[in-house]
Structures are given as structure tokens and as C-alpha cells.
Design a protein around this motif. Structure first.
Motif, PDB file in Angstrom:
ATOM      1  N   PRO A  23       7.858   2.804   7.418  1.00 30.82           N
ATOM      2  CA  PRO A  23       8.376   3.370   6.048  1.00 30.82           C
ATOM      3  C   PRO A  23       7.363   4.267   5.623  1.00 30.82           C
ATOM      4  O   PRO A  23       6.126   4.157   5.814  1.00 30.82           O
ATOM      5  CB  PRO A  23       8.218   2.238   5.247  1.00 30.82           C
ATOM      6  N   ARG A  24       7.829   5.185   4.903  1.00 31.06           N
ATOM      7  CA  ARG A  24       6.747   6.471   4.022  1.00 31.06           C
ATOM      8  C   ARG A  24       5.662   5.514   3.406  1.00 31.06           C
ATOM      9  O   ARG A  24       4.514   6.216   3.463  1.00 31.06           O
ATOM     10  CB  ARG A  24       7.616   7.139   3.404  1.00 31.06           C
ATOM     11  N   TRP A  25       5.951   4.648   2.625  1.00 30.52           N
ATOM     12  CA  TRP A  25       4.956   4.121   1.682  1.00 30.52           C
ATOM     13  C   TRP A  25       3.930   3.468   2.539  1.00 30.52           C
ATOM     14  O   TRP A  25       2.650   3.287   2.311  1.00 30.52           O
ATOM     15  CB  TRP A  25       5.318   2.915   0.811  1.00 30.52           C
ATOM     16  N   GLN A  26       4.151   3.015   3.798  1.00 27.27           N
ATOM     17  CA  GLN A  26       3.048   2.424   4.667  1.00 27.27           C
ATOM     18  C   GLN A  26       2.119   3.649   5.139  1.00 27.27           C
ATOM     19  O   GLN A  26       0.917   3.329   5.486  1.00 27.27           O
ATOM     20  CB  GLN A  26       3.579   1.687   5.928  1.00 27.27           C
ATOM     21  N   TYR A  30       1.570   4.213  -1.903  1.00 31.97           N
ATOM     22  CA  TYR A  30       2.432   3.908  -3.151  1.00 31.97           C
ATOM     23  C   TYR A  30       1.740   4.219  -4.444  1.00 31.97           C
ATOM     24  O   TYR A  30       0.677   4.183  -4.463  1.00 31.97           O
ATOM     25  CB  TYR A  30       3.218   2.611  -2.986  1.00 31.97           C
ATOM     26  N   VAL A  59       7.206   0.852  -9.454  1.00 29.79           N
ATOM     27  CA  VAL A  59       6.399   0.978  -8.174  1.00 29.79           C
ATOM     28  C   VAL A  59       7.181   2.345  -7.483  1.00 29.79           C
ATOM     29  O   VAL A  59       8.394   2.307  -7.622  1.00 29.79           O
ATOM     30  CB  VAL A  59       6.636  -0.143  -7.034  1.00 29.79           C
ATOM     31  N   ASP A  60       6.446   3.330  -7.102  1.00 30.00           N
ATOM     32  CA  ASP A  60       6.890   4.584  -6.507  1.00 30.00           C
ATOM     33  C   ASP A  60       6.601   4.646  -5.278  1.00 30.00           C
ATOM     34  O   ASP A  60       5.407   4.712  -4.790  1.00 30.00           O
ATOM     35  CB  ASP A  60       6.493   5.737  -7.391  1.00 30.00           C
ATOM     36  N   LEU A  61       7.516   4.544  -4.349  1.00 33.79           N
ATOM     37  CA  LEU A  61       7.343   4.286  -2.951  1.00 33.79           C
ATOM     38  C   LEU A  61       7.483   5.675  -2.158  1.00 33.79           C
ATOM     39  O   LEU A  61       7.375   5.850  -1.110  1.00 33.79           O
ATOM     40  CB  LEU A  61       8.360   3.249  -2.291  1.00 33.79           C
ATOM     41  N   GLU A  62       7.895   6.784  -2.916  1.00 36.91           N
ATOM     42  CA  GLU A  62       8.113   8.065  -2.223  1.00 36.91           C
ATOM     43  C   GLU A  62       7.291   9.115  -2.863  1.00 36.91           C
ATOM     44  O   GLU A  62       7.527   9.828  -3.760  1.00 36.91           O
ATOM     45  CB  GLU A  62       9.744   8.462  -2.507  1.00 36.91           C
TER      46      GLU A  62
END
Length: 87
Positions: A23-26, A30, A59-62
């Protein structure tokens, strides 16, 4: 300054990490940010409906990359400084 994103990805692939499947957040992180929203209520004295602006944590994961990330941070800092002045 350290490794480039390409070099970091190559290193992780050598270590058996599926960078493309993450996942992008990893891979990019974030942010926990203040988010503004409107809350409806009512004035108990007059009974009329009211609307007020509130803040809550989100929380912003992108997270954006490159120059867009710089603009993102500047916007957050500008928004936060305005909130501090009002509080």
C-alpha cells in the motif's frame, strides 16, 4: 541526502520486499492532519438552527510526491497557523 526512491526500491527488492504490492502509505508514509467540517446544532435560547466550523483529526494515506508534497506541507502549515491564531 541518502538514497533516491529508485535506489530504495531496488534495495528492498533485493531483500525480498514486494515494493509494488505495498500500500502507498507503507512506502511513502501517512499524515495525521486537522480537518475542518461544518457541524449543525441549535441555539438553546432561541431554538434556531446554527452551523459552526469545527476541527477533527483525520488520517491522510495518500501523500503527494515531489513538489506537490512541498505545496501540501505549506498548505497544512498555513491552515494550522490560522487555527492557532483563532484559538
Amino acid at each position: 541526502m541518502g538514497l533516491s526512491l529508485t535506489d530504495k526500491a531496488a534495495f528492498l527488492r533485493q531483500e525480498g520486499v514486494d515494493v509494488d504490492g505495498m500500500p502507498r502509505w507503507q512506502s511513502r508514509g501517512y499524515a495525521v492532519v486537522w480537518e475542518r467540517y461544518l457541524k449543525e446544532g441549535h441555539n438553546t435560547m432561541t431554538g434556531e438552527k446554527t452551523t459552526t466550523e469545527r476541527r477533527r483529526l483525520a488520517v491522510d494515506l495518500e501523500l503527494p510526491e515531489g513538489p506537490d508534497y512541498d505545496a501540501y506541507l505549506l498548505r497544512l502549515l498555513d491552515d494550522d497557523s490560522g487555527a492557532r491564531r483563532r484559538n
